[in-house]
Design a protein around this motif. Structure first.
Motif, short mmCIF file in Angstrom:
data_model
loop_
_atom_site.label_atom_id
_atom_site.label_comp_id
_atom_site.label_asym_id
_atom_site.label_seq_id
_atom_site.Cartn_x
_atom_site.Cartn_y
_atom_site.Cartn_z
N LEU A 131 -23.49 8.47 29.63
CA LEU A 131 -22.33 7.71 30.09
C LEU A 131 -21.16 7.96 29.14
O LEU A 131 -21.28 7.78 27.94
N GLY A 132 -20.01 8.38 29.70
CA GLY A 132 -18.85 8.69 28.87
C GLY A 132 -19.11 9.89 27.98
O GLY A 132 -18.93 9.83 26.77
N SER A 133 -19.48 10.99 28.59
CA SER A 133 -19.97 12.16 27.85
C SER A 133 -18.91 12.88 27.05
O SER A 133 -19.20 13.46 25.99
N GLY A 134 -17.65 12.88 27.52
CA GLY A 134 -16.60 13.60 26.80
C GLY A 134 -16.96 15.06 26.61
O GLY A 134 -17.41 15.74 27.53
N SER A 135 -16.79 15.57 25.40
CA SER A 135 -17.09 16.97 25.11
C SER A 135 -18.58 17.23 24.96
O SER A 135 -19.01 18.39 24.94
N ALA A 136 -19.39 16.17 24.84
CA ALA A 136 -20.85 16.27 24.68
C ALA A 136 -21.25 17.04 23.43
O ALA A 136 -22.36 17.57 23.36
N ASP A 140 -18.34 11.15 33.28
CA ASP A 140 -17.07 10.96 32.58
C ASP A 140 -15.95 10.86 33.61
O ASP A 140 -16.04 11.46 34.69
N VAL A 141 -14.90 10.12 33.26
CA VAL A 141 -13.76 9.99 34.17
C VAL A 141 -12.91 11.25 34.18
O VAL A 141 -12.13 11.47 35.11
N SER A 142 -13.06 12.10 33.16
CA SER A 142 -12.25 13.31 33.05
C SER A 142 -13.00 14.52 33.61
O SER A 142 -13.98 14.98 33.03
N GLU A 143 -12.54 15.03 34.75
CA GLU A 143 -13.16 16.23 35.32
C GLU A 143 -12.97 17.42 34.40
O GLU A 143 -13.84 18.30 34.31
N THR A 144 -11.83 17.47 33.70
CA THR A 144 -11.58 18.57 32.77
C THR A 144 -12.62 18.59 31.66
O THR A 144 -13.16 19.65 31.30
N VAL A 181 -31.05 7.33 29.34
CA VAL A 181 -29.60 7.16 29.43
C VAL A 181 -29.03 7.18 28.02
O VAL A 181 -29.55 6.51 27.12
N LEU A 182 -27.97 7.94 27.81
CA LEU A 182 -27.31 8.02 26.51
C LEU A 182 -25.99 7.27 26.57
O LEU A 182 -25.19 7.48 27.49
N PHE A 183 -25.77 6.40 25.59
CA PHE A 183 -24.48 5.70 25.48
C PHE A 183 -24.13 5.72 24.00
O PHE A 183 -24.52 4.84 23.23
N LEU A 184 -23.41 6.75 23.60
CA LEU A 184 -23.20 7.05 22.19
C LEU A 184 -21.80 6.65 21.74
O LEU A 184 -21.00 6.13 22.52
N GLY A 185 -21.50 6.90 20.46
CA GLY A 185 -20.16 6.67 19.94
C GLY A 185 -19.78 5.21 19.76
O GLY A 185 -18.60 4.90 19.58
N SER A 186 -20.75 4.31 19.84
CA SER A 186 -20.49 2.87 19.80
C SER A 186 -19.51 2.44 20.89
O SER A 186 -18.73 1.50 20.71
N SER A 187 -19.58 3.13 22.04
CA SER A 187 -18.73 2.75 23.17
C SER A 187 -19.01 1.34 23.64
O SER A 187 -18.13 0.67 24.20
#
Length: 318
Positions: A79-84, A107-111, A151-157
């Motif tokens: 969830l919220g993977s970003g650059s991974a 992620d909300v960003s397709e890019t 499920v991964l939820f990292l970065g203290s999101s």
């Protein structure tokens, strides 16, 4: 019209109107992450003061093989993977087991999804990437389909959620995740106020630019007409609530236009408008809280300073 069919720009305008007229005023942190916001957040993670990403990456690098050994083969849903970037440690560990690995970044960003997919496929021949462009919640119905999963939820999101939102999130995850499946949670721990202040007020001003970009987005998508050079980023630690609170302080009187609603909201000079929170956690209290949603803590991994923790959770039987 069903709520799922509401124009996202109109929904943003409604959300902004509600926050601007509330006491005290606030804006939803989910609107921080347009394409430019996502790029700026990746830049924040590279700042020397921002220990969170670096520390969590070290923990995952050290313990990824142990995590893979505990869960066995699973689909990885982030969830919220970003650059991974940090997830690469886990992908390597699961691929080393010899099985094909399915990775589902959300992620909300397709890019960001496209860039991460290209990078991962190039480095890991046995990893299949099936990205989902959307919010966290859009992935919940898929948990059962991909079971057994972690499920991964990292970065203290999770720290960006207030108590009500956190309760809703864990309730929904607990309902959607099959018994026996796993959840890997990254959390920032309570620590020195000096360290926290520096992390959210970096010398290069990237976090300040991230805060201002929210209003640049409102200008672009809602015709808000906010004077960006008259907004100041403020981040401070609230010890009572054990969280960093981030605000945009208006230096002059301004009018915020919401063109989709044909509405204008007056904002006075000196107004502190909350844009984000980042809660810090006590492991003891967090374990008790997670147990109330039927999650047991299988393992806890921390750094030498105990600044950050990665928790391997398992969904218990109903």
């Amino acid at each position: 019209m069903a709520s799922d069919d509401v124009d996202p720009v109109l929904q943003m305008a409604r959300d902004v109107a509600r926050g601007l007229t509330d006491t005290p005023p606030w804006l939803s942190s989910k609107y921080l992450y347009d394409e430019e916001g996502s790029r700026l957040f990746e830049a924040i993670c590279e700042q020397p003061e921002y220990y969170l990403t670096r520390t969590e990456g070290t923990i995952l690098s050290k313990h990824a093989s142990q995590i893979a050994g505990e869960t066995g083969p699973v689909t990885l849903i982030e969830l919220g993977s970003g650059s991974a970037a940090k997830t690469d440690h886990l992908l390597s560990a699961y691929a080393a087991g010899g099985d094909d690995v399915l990775y589902v970044p959300v992620d909300v960003s397709e890019t960001a999804l496209e860039a991460a997919r290209d990078d991962i496929v190039e480095r890991h021949r046995s990893v299949t990437v099936a990205g989902i462009a959307g919010t966290y919640e859009s992935a919940f119905p898929l948990f059962k389909r991909f079971s057994p999963a972690m499920v991964l939820f990292l970065g203290s999101s999770i720290g960006n959620f207030d108590q009500r939102d956190a309760d809703g999130f864990w309730g929904a995850v607990s309902s959607a995740l099959p018994s026996g499946d796993y959840f890997l949670l990254g959390v920032d721990l309570i620590k020195s106020t000096t360290l926290l202040h520096a992390a959210y007020n970096d010398a290069a001003g990237v976090t300040a630019a991230f805060t201002k970009n929210l209003f640049a987005r409102l200008n672009k998508e809602l015709g808000a007409g906010v004077e960006l050079d008259q907004i100041e980023h403020v981040a401070r630690y609230n010890a009572e609530w054990q969280r960093v609170e981030i605000f945009a302080r208006f230096l002059t009187d301004q009018q915020v236009h919401l063109e989709p609603l044909d509405r204008t909201v007056d904002v006075e000079a000196g107004t502190m408008m909350m844009t984000e929170i980042s809660r810090k956690f006590s492991l003891h209290r967090l374990k008790e809280y997670l147990a109330s949603f039927d999650f047991s803590v299988r393992s806890v991994y921390t750094d030498d300073n105990e600044w950050f923790a990665v928790l391997l959770l398992q969904r218990e039987s109903d």
